[in-house]
Design a protein around this motif. Structure first.
Motif, mmCIF file in Angstrom:
data_model
loop_
_atom_site.group_PDB
_atom_site.id
_atom_site.type_symbol
_atom_site.label_atom_id
_atom_site.label_comp_id
_atom_site.label_asym_id
_atom_site.label_seq_id
_atom_site.Cartn_x
_atom_site.Cartn_y
_atom_site.Cartn_z
ATOM 1 N N GLN A 146 -29.787 -83.862 -23.214
ATOM 2 C CA GLN A 146 -30.402 -82.985 -22.066
ATOM 3 C C GLN A 146 -30.146 -81.918 -21.566
ATOM 4 O OE1 GLN A 146 -31.649 -86.344 -19.585
ATOM 5 N NE2 GLN A 146 -33.202 -86.733 -21.017
ATOM 6 N N PHE B 17 -26.925 -78.629 -20.714
ATOM 7 C CA PHE B 17 -26.696 -77.238 -21.423
ATOM 8 C C PHE B 17 -26.472 -77.385 -22.971
ATOM 9 C CE2 PHE B 17 -23.155 -73.690 -21.382
ATOM 10 C CZ PHE B 17 -23.998 -72.938 -20.829
ATOM 11 N N SER B 18 -26.448 -77.639 -23.275
ATOM 12 C CA SER B 18 -25.935 -77.479 -25.078
ATOM 13 C C SER B 18 -27.510 -77.532 -25.591
ATOM 14 C CB SER B 18 -24.914 -78.376 -25.977
ATOM 15 O OG SER B 18 -23.808 -77.869 -25.232
ATOM 16 N N ALA B 19 -29.205 -79.337 -24.766
ATOM 17 C CA ALA B 19 -29.135 -79.145 -25.372
ATOM 18 C C ALA B 19 -30.634 -77.759 -25.438
ATOM 19 C CB ALA B 19 -30.006 -80.159 -24.612
ATOM 20 N N LYS B 20 -29.724 -76.907 -24.745
ATOM 21 C CA LYS B 20 -31.161 -75.302 -24.782
ATOM 22 C C LYS B 20 -30.927 -74.321 -25.961
ATOM 23 C CE LYS B 20 -32.384 -76.883 -20.236
ATOM 24 N NZ LYS B 20 -31.571 -77.414 -18.732
ATOM 25 N N TRP B 21 -29.715 -75.134 -26.166
ATOM 26 C CA TRP B 21 -28.953 -73.601 -27.390
ATOM 27 C C TRP B 21 -28.884 -73.817 -28.836
ATOM 28 C CZ3 TRP B 21 -26.964 -69.476 -27.040
ATOM 29 C CH2 TRP B 21 -26.662 -68.503 -28.339
ATOM 30 N N ASP B 22 -29.962 -73.063 -29.296
ATOM 31 C CA ASP B 22 -30.065 -73.051 -30.858
ATOM 32 C C ASP B 22 -28.871 -73.065 -31.709
ATOM 33 O OD1 ASP B 22 -31.282 -72.985 -33.732
ATOM 34 O OD2 ASP B 22 -33.151 -71.899 -33.527
ATOM 35 N N TRP C 87 -30.904 -69.079 -27.203
ATOM 36 C CA TRP C 87 -30.854 -69.930 -26.840
ATOM 37 C C TRP C 87 -33.003 -69.937 -27.277
ATOM 38 C CZ3 TRP C 87 -28.101 -72.521 -23.403
ATOM 39 C CH2 TRP C 87 -26.743 -71.691 -22.551
ATOM 40 N N LYS C 88 -32.815 -71.336 -26.892
ATOM 41 C CA LYS C 88 -34.496 -72.226 -28.018
ATOM 42 C C LYS C 88 -35.379 -71.556 -26.637
ATOM 43 C CE LYS C 88 -32.841 -75.942 -29.449
ATOM 44 N NZ LYS C 88 -32.724 -77.434 -29.731
ATOM 45 N N LYS C 89 -36.521 -71.388 -26.684
ATOM 46 C CA LYS C 89 -37.291 -71.231 -26.056
ATOM 47 C C LYS C 89 -38.495 -71.595 -26.234
ATOM 48 C CE LYS C 89 -37.397 -66.415 -28.159
ATOM 49 N NZ LYS C 89 -37.377 -65.297 -29.303
#
Length: 172
Positions: A157, A159-164, A170-172
């Motif tokens: 949930q 910092f890394s969960a928002k990175w592709d 970064w995920k959109k």
């Protein structure tokens, strides 16, 4: 042996009570103390009707005006009525409640204090505080974010969960 009055004078002179009075008397300084037990003239917006009149000692013209006051007020002119009012009161209520320009002085003083405080803070930032640590520079922050992403910090949930990781963005 010393007598009782001389002992009292010694005690009073050591405390400065007799000495100050005798010095003033020797140099011709005669001070009169106002009787503070009698009502004093004091007026302001909260207490507009003072206990005593404004003028206590009257000259001859003012005394004659006070005698005229005892007669019919229709015979008095407006100037005489105003003079009688000024014998009793220093200011009218309208004069007491008239706005002053004191707010300008207060506001100016506040701005001066704010300005001086700003100069002190600026001086402290230049000469007193140590330089910023290298960890607050943008390059260091970018390297820290890259390292956190490489280590997969908080992958569910955080910092890394928002990175592709497939597209490296970064995920959109």
């Amino acid at each position: 042996m010393l007598s009782l009055p001389s002992l009292r004078m010694g005690i009073l002179s050591r405390r400065g009570i007799v000495a100050a009075a005798s010095v003033r008397a020797a140099h011709g300084h005669v001070t009169t103390q106002e009787d503070l037990s009698a009502p004093q003239y004091y007026e302001n917006r909260n207490h507009p009707l003072p206990d005593t009149p404004y003028r206590k000692e009257l000259d001859t013209s003012q005394k004659s005006l006070k005698e005229k006051e005892k007669g019919s007020w229709k015979q008095l002119s407006n100037e005489e009525k105003l003079a009688l009012y000024r014998l009793k009161f220093h200011h009218s209520f309208a004069e007491m409640t008239k706005p002053t320009n004191e707010w300008k002085t207060v506001l100016g003083g506040m701005f001066i204090i704010f300005g001086l405080t700003g100069l002190v803070v600026l001086w402290q930032r230049i000469y007193v505080f140590p330089p910023k640590p290298h960890t607050l520079e943008d390059d260091w922050k970018a390297m820290q974010v890259k390292r956190m992403l490489d280590m997969h910090i908080n992958p569910v949930q955080g910092f890394s969960a928002k990175w592709d990781y497939d597209k490296n963005e970064w995920k959109k």
